[in-house]
Structure formats: structure tokens, C-alpha cells
Write an enzyme that holds these catalytic residues in place. Sequence first.
Site, PDB file in Angstrom:
ATOM      1  N   GLU A 116      -1.803  -5.527   1.623  1.00  0.00           N
ATOM      2  CA  GLU A 116      -3.048  -6.137   2.105  1.00  0.00           C
ATOM      3  C   GLU A 116      -3.766  -6.875   0.974  1.00  0.00           C
ATOM      4  OE1 GLU A 116      -5.021  -3.722   5.560  1.00  0.00           O
ATOM      5  OE2 GLU A 116      -4.244  -2.290   4.094  1.00  0.00           O
ATOM      6  N   GLU A 136       0.874   2.338   7.600  1.00  0.00           N
ATOM      7  CA  GLU A 136      -0.285   3.171   7.936  1.00  0.00           C
ATOM      8  C   GLU A 136      -0.140   3.935   9.243  1.00  0.00           C
ATOM      9  OE1 GLU A 136      -2.044   0.185   5.052  1.00  0.00           O
ATOM     10  OE2 GLU A 136      -0.471   0.218   6.560  1.00  0.00           O
TER      11      GLU A 136
END
Length: 725
Positions: A116, A136
Site C-alpha cells: 500500500e 489482510e
Amino acid sequence: MSVTSGVTMQVGNDGVAVISISNPPLNVLNAAMIAGMKEKFSEATRRRDVTAIVLTGKGGRFSGGFDISAFQKVHQRGDISDSPNESFDLVVSTIEDCKKPVVAAVEGLALGGGLELAMGCHARIAASKTQLGLPELALGVIPGLGGTQRLPRLVGVPKAVEMLLFSKPITSEEGKSLGLIDDIASSEELLRASRLWALGIAERHKPWVCSLYRTDKIGSLSEAQGLLRTAREQAKRTAPNLPHHLACLDVVEEGILHGGYNGLLKEAAVSKELLLSNTSKALAHLFFAQRATAKVPNVTDVGLKPRNVKKVAIIGGGIMGSGIATALILSNISVLLKEINSEYLLEGMKTIEANIQGLVTRGKVPQDKARKALSMLKGVSNYSEFKEVDTVIEAVIEDVPLKQKIFSELESVCSSCCILATNTSTIDLNVVGEKTNSQERIIGAHFFSPAHIMPLLEIVRTDKTSPQVILDLLTVGKTIKKVPIVVGNCTGFAVNRTFFPYMQGPHLLVNLGVDLFRIDRVIRNFGLPMGPFQLQDLGGYRLGLSAGKEYANAFPNRTFRSPLTELLLKNGRNGKSNGKGFYIYEKGSRPKPDPSVLPIIEESRQLMNIMPGGKPISVSDEEIIEMVLFPTINEACRVLDEGVVARASDLDVASVLGMSFPSYRGGVMFWADTVGSNHIYTSLKRWSEMYGSFFKPSRFLEERAMKGMPLSAAASSSLKPNSKL
């Protein structure tokens, strides 16, 4: 060079500031490092001698994402304020909106928050074979640094959804073909190439791209919504008990419908909400529990060094032996496969070849690796070459005299330091090695079928097994990519012993009049991949009958003996192996309930005659789950009380990896604590009064319930286990 909280900055003569993340070994992110990055970016932005910025990681890795121990703090305190709050601002305001171009120099891995960060930069240059992914969802949460918004804009909605929902990483090579990576450079040239790219952006030779505002990869609104609708339907079908999958898709759609920034706001809110969910707590618990299995008291903490195991002999080329051999040769360990005659040996060799070819066909193993693996396999029909092997694993049928004979022979033909392991699933190791003088070398290596695929390895030690042998087998387990758990020696060891009531309880329910196929359906809905009766079909009835006798002999006061299995065998049925079981097995279709088995079930009920007043009992779906799983928890309590495992979390890992207990419930003991020891105890006590000693609560469970203690809590002095470890 300036240093802050594991973040350094060095400005070169070319005007490029290189900001480096350093938190070995994986450069995981935490609140202090985020603050350090903000400070360095702020400094680089202010400085007149800085034209452009490169963000990288030290030690050959970009970043493995957020430090998951922060999850534990949130879960323990139930307070979301323990999660980092500055991370959102870092990627949006500090990096993406920076007035100077920022390029990510990515090497080794960029996972979770690491990827990210990279996606927030204006370009990404990667070393070859770098792993890129957003895992995640495997921890019950969704990305919180913009991953749900930037990934679809960089790789397109279909690929982004696949990477998100399946936590599926890709290589930098694939990333470049998709547009996630701008260019690939060698490790040696990575920083230089990234600096040049950053200067190229500053000089307007290269595009200055803010990925959050791209729309060219999204496609038409109707097309994107259609893809998300299909993904939702698939998620409901394949992961019905995992709401965070649907939440992730909702967040992706928010950005597509209302713009990336609105998507970010929703992502931030939903990610924090999910962090407090039971699913996140369970999956984070398992993450740390699996790592704890590597710590074995008096083995890994006494300064021993593992010996290198290069060559292993397998005795028995059946399904289990060939599976073990497959796992070993795929990890560059040479294997001698021994069988009693050339016909059986040829069959075993063909099974290994088929195992490997199956992995090649499914894209799990490249063809060149498959060829190399098969070159490390040799078939033999005698012991003449056994002097050369480091370890022997016996994988023959569960026959005590046969195993004893083999181990007596091994003692005379192998070197004095060769590990002597058995793959028995139930037989006491002291009995297996009874006729040898090498008790310190004898150990259990209990694999789960199919051994080349199932991830668990149960390492069974006796009171005499040397710590060095245990450490060596632990190392072999890790080398062949298994999760090894060291357990004490008893009938069934830890996994099969804990779960023998799981196979017997459903038979008790059926003989009380509960519909067999309903039991399987309820257990599947709870989250196991198949119900206990379909599982019995898969394993074969003779195996189940043999194991049942072992448990009945070892634990006569708490086993349930049903005539149903013997009746099935008498009627020519042996489950999936001969196509005649509780279910009908037709190629190309899912198993279907076989109505012709109902008269046999009725015959069993007549023989048992345990239905109250001769009428079937009435139970809810929840009661079925509890009557099947609470006896399993009860036996797990005995396993803990006797010290067969080092800690309760070992049983959680074992139940998930060995018995496919749903990971999002955290494992059998974690789930038990969410239910509560008092409810489990009172339920079992009531059923034992109604239906017999199979349900009788253990002493350990009763004491925990009376004290209001979690079942997984470490033993106190008043509850000290009689350790087998």
C-alpha cells in the site's frame, strides 16, 4: 544521513533523497516508523537540495506490512485507539500529495501495508521475483492504507478482487505486465534505476501518476458492478461465514461509484470496525499460535544445533508413504523408497510420479523442479543402502508385530545416529520400539493424508526420545514446508485423540434418531469442509473400525461403540474406496446422500435401542454442533491436563491444519473459550445423565468451569498437568 525510529534518509549529489525503512527481518511497520517516515518526507519536501524522493527498505526487503502484534493489543484491550492513526494521512497527504515525485524501490517483498505504501508512490521499480500482495483478509481485516482503492486502479477490478479475496500474491514480473510495477531492475541496479526514474518524473520525462485518481483500468460502471456482483455471489457460496469478504467488496465498490477519496474514507472506517471482529481475533490468534509451535521446552531452548538431514528412507509405498516421499523430494531431500516386492515398489513409484505430475498440472510446481525432484528418488527392495540414510520413516499398515519387526531390523542395518521414525497414527511408540535398544532414537512422524499436501506434521516424543532427535525432525518438518507440532506419546497422540469423539459422537446421535445427512449438513454449515460421515466415507470403514478399537481399549469408559460401521462392511460397503458409502460418488459431481443406506441405519438403531421411549430425540442445529464438538473439547481438556501438548494454542493449530477446523473460529480451544467453559460443562453434564458416560465432563473442564477460567489459560499450581512433554 539522518535516522529516526528505524527510518533513515540520505540525500545524494543527484538531488534524490533515499528514505529507507529498517526493521529487520521483514521491515514491518509500526506507529513509530510511520511517524518517522512522515518526518523524513516532511524534511525532504522542505529541503531545496532535494529534487525527488525514493522510498525503499533495507536488507533486501521493502516491507512485510504492519506489525501484527498491534492487532493483539487491540484485541486484548478492545480499544481501536491502539491501532496506528497516522497511516492514512501518511499515504494520502505525505506521499501521494507530495510536491516532489516519489518512487518506490521494491525488493524481496511488499506485502500488506508495504504494498500500500508503494502504491501511494508515483511509480514503482521492483527487483526480479519480488512478492507483491495484500494478505489482510487472511487475518480477518481489509487493507487500511488505500489498498482497496489503488489496487483496482492499477491492475483492473478482476485481478484486484482475486488478489484481495484470496490473499494471493504475485511476482514483480506479473505486476509489470498488469501495470502495478513500472519497471524491473536487478537488485544491484534497483536504487540507481529508481533514482533515475524519480528524476525523470521531476524533469517531466516520465509520467507523474497518482494512482488514486486513475480510472482507465476500472472500465465501465456497469461492467465493474457486474464483476463485483459475481464476486459477492462467489464469496457467499465459498465463504458464507466470512463477512469481511463482502465488506471488502463493498469498500471497493464505494470507490468505483463515488471516487477514490470517498473509498478511502469508507476503507478506514470498515478496516477499524473489522479489526475488533471475532474473525479478526481468531485469525490473529492462529497467526501467533502457529509461530509458537516452533518453541519446544527443553528442545529449542537448550543450545542444540540441528543436524543436516540429506537422505531419508521410507518403508512402505502406499498412499501415506508415497505422499511423504513426494514432500521430501520436492524439498531437495533424497529418498530411498523400500517395498517388500517389485510390484508394490513400482506401484509406489508411480504414485509419487502421479503426485508430482498433479502438482505440475495445477501450476503448483514447475516442470524443471518436478524433473529434479524425481531424480532424487530411488526404489529399493532391501536394506543394503540404509547405512547411508540420516532418517528412516516407517509408513506401513497399523500392525504392531510388523512395526516391531521392522524397527528391530532397522536397528541392525542403520547407522547409530540415524533417526528411526514411525508414521503410526494411534499406536503407542513405546510398543512400536519395545524390541529395540534404540529408544532414544525412536520418534513419531505422523503426517496427515495426503502427506504432500496437508500442512501438519505431528512429532511424537516418548520419555526416552532425545532432544537432538526431536530438533532434527522439527528441522526436517520446516524444510518440507510443514508446520511441525511436538506432542507427547499416548494412544492417538494429540490430534487423533482429541478428535476421536468427533467421529463417535455423530454415531451416538444417529442411534438416538437424528438424521445422518442433517448432521453432516450442520457441521459443514459450521465451517468444516465435510461432515463426519462423509469424512468416514473418505477414510474407509476398516480404518475407522481399527482406530475405534484402539480408543475403546485405551479409554473404555468414554467411548461409544456403534454397530453401524460393522453393518456397513457386512453389506459390502467401505466408503468412497469402493463407491459404496453413506454417499453416492459419481465422477464429475458432488457426493449425494445414498437413500439405500437408510435400512442399515435403522438396523443399527434397533440393535442399540437407546432412543428414549423408542422415539427419535428432537434437537436444534445448534445442539447438533454442541453434541458433536463439546465431547471433542472435553477430550482436548484431558490432553491438556496430561501435558500431551505444551500449550492450548498447539491444539488450535493442530485442529485447523490437521482436522480442517475452520480457521476463522481460531481453532478448537479458542472457539471453546468463546462459547465458555461453564456452558460446555453444564451441557456435557446434562447429556451424560441422559445418554451415558461418553459425555461425562473431565476433571480439568469441571475445575475450569467452577473457577470461571478460560480453558486455554496456562495451568496454575492447582491445575498442574502431568506433563508428557
